[in-house]
Motif scaffolding. Structure first.
Motif, PDB file in Angstrom:
ATOM      1  N   ASP A  15       0.816  -1.216   0.000  1.00  0.00           N
ATOM      2  CA  ASP A  15       0.000   0.000   0.000  1.00  0.00           C
ATOM      3  C   ASP A  15       0.849   1.265   0.000  1.00  0.00           C
ATOM      4  O   ASP A  15       0.349   2.356   0.314  1.00  0.00           O
ATOM      5  CB  ASP A  15      -0.944   0.003   1.209  1.00  0.00           C
ATOM      6  N   ASN A  44      -0.545   4.185   2.569  1.00  0.00           N
ATOM      7  CA  ASN A  44      -1.905   3.699   2.837  1.00  0.00           C
ATOM      8  C   ASN A  44      -2.810   3.878   1.618  1.00  0.00           C
ATOM      9  O   ASN A  44      -3.967   4.344   1.730  1.00  0.00           O
ATOM     10  CB  ASN A  44      -2.508   4.413   4.053  1.00  0.00           C
ATOM     11  N   LEU A  46      -5.178   3.127  -1.543  1.00  0.00           N
ATOM     12  CA  LEU A  46      -6.153   2.174  -2.040  1.00  0.00           C
ATOM     13  C   LEU A  46      -5.766   1.736  -3.445  1.00  0.00           C
ATOM     14  O   LEU A  46      -5.033   2.454  -4.155  1.00  0.00           O
ATOM     15  CB  LEU A  46      -7.546   2.808  -2.039  1.00  0.00           C
ATOM     16  N   ASN A  49      -5.921   4.215  -6.261  1.00  0.00           N
ATOM     17  CA  ASN A  49      -4.920   5.295  -6.280  1.00  0.00           C
ATOM     18  C   ASN A  49      -3.510   4.771  -6.555  1.00  0.00           C
ATOM     19  O   ASN A  49      -2.537   5.479  -6.295  1.00  0.00           O
ATOM     20  CB  ASN A  49      -4.926   6.042  -4.952  1.00  0.00           C
ATOM     21  N   ASN A  89     -12.691  11.004  -4.043  1.00  0.00           N
ATOM     22  CA  ASN A  89     -11.394  10.358  -3.798  1.00  0.00           C
ATOM     23  C   ASN A  89     -10.613  11.220  -2.809  1.00  0.00           C
ATOM     24  O   ASN A  89      -9.893  12.147  -3.191  1.00  0.00           O
ATOM     25  CB  ASN A  89     -10.625  10.199  -5.106  1.00  0.00           C
ATOM     26  N   ASP A  91      -8.923   9.591   0.012  1.00  0.00           N
ATOM     27  CA  ASP A  91      -8.067   8.728   0.828  1.00  0.00           C
ATOM     28  C   ASP A  91      -6.597   9.144   0.789  1.00  0.00           C
ATOM     29  O   ASP A  91      -5.824   8.777   1.669  1.00  0.00           O
ATOM     30  CB  ASP A  91      -8.200   7.272   0.368  1.00  0.00           C
ATOM     31  N   TRP A  92      -6.205   9.883  -0.224  1.00  0.00           N
ATOM     32  CA  TRP A  92      -4.810  10.296  -0.346  1.00  0.00           C
ATOM     33  C   TRP A  92      -4.482  11.474   0.573  1.00  0.00           C
ATOM     34  O   TRP A  92      -3.305  11.779   0.802  1.00  0.00           O
ATOM     35  CB  TRP A  92      -4.490  10.676  -1.796  1.00  0.00           C
ATOM     36  N   ASN A  95      -1.776  11.416   3.237  1.00  0.00           N
ATOM     37  CA  ASN A  95      -0.856  10.315   2.890  1.00  0.00           C
ATOM     38  C   ASN A  95       0.044  10.650   1.699  1.00  0.00           C
ATOM     39  O   ASN A  95       0.913   9.854   1.346  1.00  0.00           O
ATOM     40  CB  ASN A  95      -1.650   9.042   2.571  1.00  0.00           C
TER      41      ASN A  95
END
Length: 320
Positions: A15, A44, A46, A49, A89, A91-92, A95
């Motif tokens: 990941d 981390n 997904l 991504n 989107n 989740d980034w 991170n």
């Protein structure tokens, strides 16, 4: 300019993605674009991504190449990430660690100008004569406000001279270098074998975490001397040689004219008339070949008068 890229355990975590992109137009003598370096890490992540770093780097590249404008390229990157947020989107966020650097030099100059921006905790250092300068305070932290990602918000600029280095390092790898007290040693390295020697000696410690280190070494640029001359040169014309044919002029014989011989004559006066005689019978006078005949008294007086008149004329001409 030399660019060194060192990947550490790229397959360590499924990941986690680390990527480095470098585009060097300086080698192609394109001073308007110079060099573009993009270094990123996504933790981390997904599966959707997995190629986010590639897409973001491609967006920056496609915006920078036509314009050569660093700020415009960063604005395009921010717009791209804003669209990702609008599509859900997110989740980034928190991170993504990325740094974007451009290096340019002015025409007919050896000084390099650099501009840099970053997001997250990616480390960006300038090394000069062994000393390290951190841009963390100048670049600050990335923020996302009101649903709009202002990932690249601050820009740092400066001048680089030969033997300067830019060091870009992902967060976890930087922490490992710091624990080993070896990051300072990177400031002195000029060749790849120097880096490899250090990494080999710390192979066990550096194998724990994946990461990426990029070193950009500024080399001395030798400018070509431009030969100065006239603004333009006239083409050379060669005048053809003309051969004039020789003309032979005809020769002319000039006839010699012979004057007829004039017979010698002698003159004598008689009764005021000039008569031609061939062989006069005269008496010699003054031992010359001329002789006067015997004159009468009246002729003598006339001769005397004529001589007197000629004398007066000669005397008058002399006086006046």
């Amino acid at each position: 300019m030399k660019i060194f890229e060192f990947y550490f355990n790229p397959q360590g975590r499924k990941d986690q993605y680390v990527k480095a992109f470098s585009f060097d137009w300086e080698r192609k003598k394109d001073h308007t674009l110079g060099t573009l370096v993009v270094v990123g890490e996504l933790n981390n992540a997904l599966p959707q991504n997995a190629r986010l770093l590639d897409k973001l780097a491609r967006t920056i590249y496609e915006s920078y190449v036509p314009s050569g404008d660093f700020k415009l390229a960063l604005k395009t990157a921010n717009d791209f990430l804003s669209q990702e947020i609008k599509m859900g989107n997110v989740d980034w966020l928190g991170n993504l660690h990325m740094s974007v650097v451009t290096l340019k030099r002015r025409k007919d100059s050896t000084t390099q100008m650099f501009s840099g921006a970053r997001t997250g905790a990616l480390q960006l250092f300038l090394s000069r004569k062994g000393a390290l300068a951190d841009f963390k305070e100048h670049l600050g932290e990335a923020r996302a406000r009101q649903g709009v990602a202002k990932v690249f918000s601050n820009i740092v600029t400066g001048k680089l001279v030969p033997e300067d280095k830019l060091l870009l390092c992902t967060p976890e790898l930087f922490e490992e270098f710091s624990r080993q007290n070896t990051f300072q040693d990177l400031a002195y390295f000029m060749e790849e074998k120097q880096f490899q020697g250090l990494f080999k000696s710390k192979e066990k410690e550096l194998s724990k975490n994946p990461g990426l280190l990029v070193s950009v070494l500024i080399e001395e640029i030798t400018l070509k001397k431009v030969r100065q001359g006239p603004l333009f040169t006239l083409p050379k014309f060669k005048i053809p040689e003309l051969k004039i044919p020789s003309v032979a002029l005809p020769s002319f014989a000039v006839p010699v004219l012979k004057m007829p011989k004039i017979p010698k004559v002698q003159f004598w006066l008689r009764s005021n008339l000039l008569q031609r005689v061939t062989k006069p019978k005269v008496r010699p006078l003054l031992s010359r070949g001329l002789a006067f005949p015997k004159l009468s008294e009246q002729g003598k007086r006339r001769i005397t008068f004529i001589l007197l008149f000629l004398g007066l004329l000669l005397l008058g001409s002399l006086l006046f």
